[in-house]
Design a protein around this motif. Structure first.
Motif, short mmCIF file in Angstrom:
data_model
loop_
_atom_site.label_atom_id
_atom_site.label_comp_id
_atom_site.label_asym_id
_atom_site.label_seq_id
_atom_site.Cartn_x
_atom_site.Cartn_y
_atom_site.Cartn_z
N SER A 1 -27.04 6.62 -75.98
CA SER A 1 -26.67 7.09 -74.42
C SER A 1 -27.50 8.25 -74.12
O SER A 1 -27.66 8.53 -73.03
CB SER A 1 -25.40 7.44 -74.51
N ASN A 2 -28.19 9.29 -75.04
CA ASN A 2 -28.70 10.16 -74.66
C ASN A 2 -29.81 10.00 -73.68
O ASN A 2 -30.43 10.75 -72.82
CB ASN A 2 -29.46 11.06 -75.91
N LYS A 3 -30.72 8.97 -73.97
CA LYS A 3 -31.74 8.47 -73.04
C LYS A 3 -31.46 8.00 -71.76
O LYS A 3 -32.20 8.60 -70.79
CB LYS A 3 -32.29 7.27 -73.59
N ASP B 1 -38.00 6.36 -66.12
CA ASP B 1 -39.27 6.79 -66.42
C ASP B 1 -39.94 5.74 -67.31
O ASP B 1 -41.02 5.70 -67.73
CB ASP B 1 -39.68 8.00 -66.95
N GLY B 2 -39.07 4.51 -67.80
CA GLY B 2 -39.32 3.56 -68.92
C GLY B 2 -40.30 2.50 -68.13
O GLY B 2 -40.63 2.56 -67.13
N LEU B 3 -40.66 1.72 -68.98
CA LEU B 3 -41.60 0.63 -68.65
C LEU B 3 -40.70 -0.59 -68.55
O LEU B 3 -41.44 -1.81 -68.16
CB LEU B 3 -42.63 0.29 -69.99
N ALA C 1 -35.45 -0.10 -61.29
CA ALA C 1 -36.64 -0.42 -61.78
C ALA C 1 -37.42 0.30 -62.63
O ALA C 1 -37.24 1.65 -62.46
CB ALA C 1 -37.59 -1.06 -60.62
N ALA C 2 -38.50 -0.13 -63.43
CA ALA C 2 -39.22 0.80 -64.36
C ALA C 2 -40.05 1.66 -63.29
O ALA C 2 -40.71 1.21 -62.40
CB ALA C 2 -40.07 -0.11 -65.14
N SER D 1 -24.93 4.95 -70.09
CA SER D 1 -25.57 4.05 -70.83
C SER D 1 -26.54 3.01 -69.94
O SER D 1 -26.21 3.21 -68.86
CB SER D 1 -24.55 3.24 -71.71
N ARG D 2 -27.52 2.43 -70.64
CA ARG D 2 -28.40 1.57 -70.03
C ARG D 2 -28.45 0.18 -70.69
O ARG D 2 -28.55 0.51 -72.13
CB ARG D 2 -29.73 2.35 -69.47
N SER D 3 -28.80 -0.96 -69.88
CA SER D 3 -29.05 -2.07 -70.62
C SER D 3 -30.05 -2.76 -69.89
O SER D 3 -30.10 -2.44 -68.76
CB SER D 3 -27.86 -2.86 -70.74
#
Length: 163
Positions: free
Chosen positions: A66-68, A96-98, A130-131, A161-163
């Motif tokens: 969950s830190n991310k 900031d992810g892809l 969105a990415a 959290s993210r999924s």
């Protein structure tokens, strides 16, 4: 000892945003002035005398997964809305992810230690980001008191959290 290799560790543990405008409070402190604010992405401003405005800050982290998600969240504003009698938190989620992600966020509103505020929580689920994009969200919960909301002085992200 070579001091060039010593790095400051970013602090994202207990990041609290103060609700300003409450009677008896002297502006917000973003969780105190211990020297490590850890709010690299949030602005820090206090609007004294404006009921319902707050200072910006960062968030607390939980487990490593969950830190991310926690690092992607900035608290923009926490306030008591006298018109709707709600406690309100406005956040920005920056992905900031892809990959595209859906974020679930839980906020906790609290008062000063020993005060009369009963901790209140607000949850927002499935905030699609969105990415490479940012998304604003608002979390609200009913004000459990009967006064002007001044007993609530802080808010923080307790789970993300993210999924």
């Amino acid at each position: 000892m070579n001091m060039r290799h010593v790095r400051a560790i970013a602090v994202f543990g207990i990041a609290v945003v103060a609700l300003t405008g409450a009677r008896g409070s002297h502006g917000g402190s973003c969780g105190g002035s211990s020297g490590s604010h850890g709010s690299s992405s949030g602005s820090h401003h206090d609007d004294d005398g404006t009921t319902g405005s707050s200072s910006g800050g960062s968030v607390s982290g939980g487990s490593s997964s969950s830190n991310k998600a926690s690092r992607d969240i900035t608290i923009d504003e926490c306030k008591f809305d006298p018109a709707t009698k709600n406690l309100v938190a406005r956040i920005t989620i920056k992905n900031d992810g892809l990959l595209d992600y859906d974020y679930d966020v839980t906020m906790k509103f609290t008062g000063a230690a020993g005060g009369t505020a009963v901790p209140a929580t607000a949850t927002k689920t499935a905030v699609a980001v969105a990415a490479g994009a940012s998304q604003s969200a608002e979390l609200t919960t009913s004000y459990p008191g009967s006064g002007d909301g001044s007993e609530y002085t802080r808010c923080e992200v307790t789970r993300a959290s993210r999924s």
